[in-house]
Design a protein around this motif. Sequence first.
Motif, mmCIF file in Angstrom:
data_model
loop_
_atom_site.group_PDB
_atom_site.id
_atom_site.type_symbol
_atom_site.label_atom_id
_atom_site.label_comp_id
_atom_site.label_asym_id
_atom_site.label_seq_id
_atom_site.Cartn_x
_atom_site.Cartn_y
_atom_site.Cartn_z
ATOM 1 N N GLY A 160 0.397 -1.263 0.407
ATOM 2 C CA GLY A 160 0.116 -0.192 -0.280
ATOM 3 C C GLY A 160 0.647 0.923 0.020
ATOM 4 N N HIS A 161 1.941 1.559 0.487
ATOM 5 C CA HIS A 161 2.920 2.734 0.276
ATOM 6 C C HIS A 161 4.687 1.843 -0.251
ATOM 7 N N SER A 162 5.112 3.243 -0.683
ATOM 8 C CA SER A 162 6.698 2.298 -1.059
ATOM 9 C C SER A 162 7.796 2.974 -0.089
ATOM 10 N N LEU A 163 8.556 3.602 0.001
ATOM 11 C CA LEU A 163 9.285 3.255 0.690
ATOM 12 C C LEU A 163 10.351 5.065 1.149
ATOM 13 N N GLN A 164 10.009 5.737 0.188
ATOM 14 C CA GLN A 164 9.310 7.012 0.328
ATOM 15 C C GLN A 164 7.913 7.439 0.733
ATOM 16 N N ARG A 165 7.048 6.736 0.995
ATOM 17 C CA ARG A 165 6.043 6.853 2.306
ATOM 18 C C ARG A 165 6.042 6.103 3.130
ATOM 19 N N CYS A 166 6.850 5.412 3.792
ATOM 20 C CA CYS A 166 7.005 4.520 4.799
ATOM 21 C C CYS A 166 7.289 5.536 5.947
ATOM 22 N N ARG A 167 6.542 4.904 7.395
ATOM 23 C CA ARG A 167 6.420 5.774 7.821
ATOM 24 C C ARG A 167 7.510 5.039 9.239
ATOM 25 N N ARG A 168 7.401 3.897 9.535
ATOM 26 C CA ARG A 168 8.956 2.969 9.853
ATOM 27 C C ARG A 168 9.771 4.082 9.505
ATOM 28 N N PHE A 169 10.188 4.209 8.281
ATOM 29 C CA PHE A 169 11.420 4.602 7.363
ATOM 30 C C PHE A 169 11.611 6.008 7.606
ATOM 31 N N MET A 170 10.816 6.642 8.304
ATOM 32 C CA MET A 170 10.822 8.650 8.701
ATOM 33 C C MET A 170 11.637 8.171 9.902
ATOM 34 N N GLN A 171 10.989 7.326 10.401
ATOM 35 C CA GLN A 171 11.483 7.347 12.517
ATOM 36 C C GLN A 171 12.731 7.121 12.529
ATOM 37 N N LYS A 172 13.854 6.314 11.375
ATOM 38 C CA LYS A 172 14.865 6.339 11.425
ATOM 39 C C LYS A 172 15.291 7.764 11.301
ATOM 40 N N THR A 173 17.037 7.397 11.757
ATOM 41 C CA THR A 173 17.837 8.955 11.937
ATOM 42 C C THR A 173 18.041 8.677 10.334
#
Length: 321
Positions: A160-173
């Motif tokens: 349902g989403h790509s890497l650019q829209r991943c919330r868990r990915f954005m939570q990383k530094t």
Amino acid sequence: MLEERYGNPFLIAKAFRDKIDSWPKINPKGSVELQELADFLRSCESAMSQIRGLEVLNDCNENQKILSKLPDWLTSRWNRKVIEIEEETHMFPSFSQFVKFLTREAKIACSPITSLHALKPTERVLEKGSKIRSPGAKVFATSSDGQAVPTNCIFCDKVGHSLQRCRRFMQKTILERVKFVQVRKLCFGCLKSGHRSKDCGERNTCDTCEKGHPTCLHDDRTKEERMSTKPYGSRCSDKPKEKEIEQPQEQANPPSNEATTNRVVQNTVNTHTSTIIPVWLSSVSEPNREVLVYALLDTQSDTTFVLEEAVKALHTKSAPV
């Protein structure tokens, strides 16, 4: 020790069974793949006489697991065979009977004259060209109208989403995000694989700074902070901008085992810069004594080196570090 560690019958039996469990499902037209499975099951049958742990393959539940790997048309044929044997013997067919049946069906499917495998060579070529992707592989599918179909995120493995829209990915530094992109060998311009960022023709636009990179890779740190945390051997995205050498600020008590990296930058928009330039080299102890040397500017290095003859020409002291 080798016999005990690697020749253990239980380990060998487990290796056979694990390979059966991990065998991929065979395509309805996969004649060669069917023959490969039949060959492997024949090797299991041969090993069964020496390894008692493989006798479990005679069980109907184990047979059902193997059937899940076969095409539907072949499963239906085996079902008819099972009913015939059960009506005659009132017992479920043995593993040897199943292997005998599968070997014959594979022989029929791979007949060099009359099989579909031989009559339609073009489909066979297409079949060879289509590689089976591993469970970890991620692809972008496209519908008939040309629109992209949502696929799994390569970071959290959710649909349902790509890497650019991943919330868990954005939570990383930002360092962890950049490291993930580097390890996966993705483009820093579009987050796709198969090319480098300098060759990217589909760069994303950052929502924060409106530059040519994905928003998830936007870095708010200053250049000094990025350089201080840049790992050894990593690439720096800062391009040379000014054609003069920045002199490091003098410290009251400079450490003896610390090297200084001088960076060449250029104000013009021209991207043609020299990587080898002549510079005057001097020491702190005798600043008036200068030696003309050629400097190799390596943007991927975080340490400065000097030749031994240059140190001797400066009449300065040095020590190995």
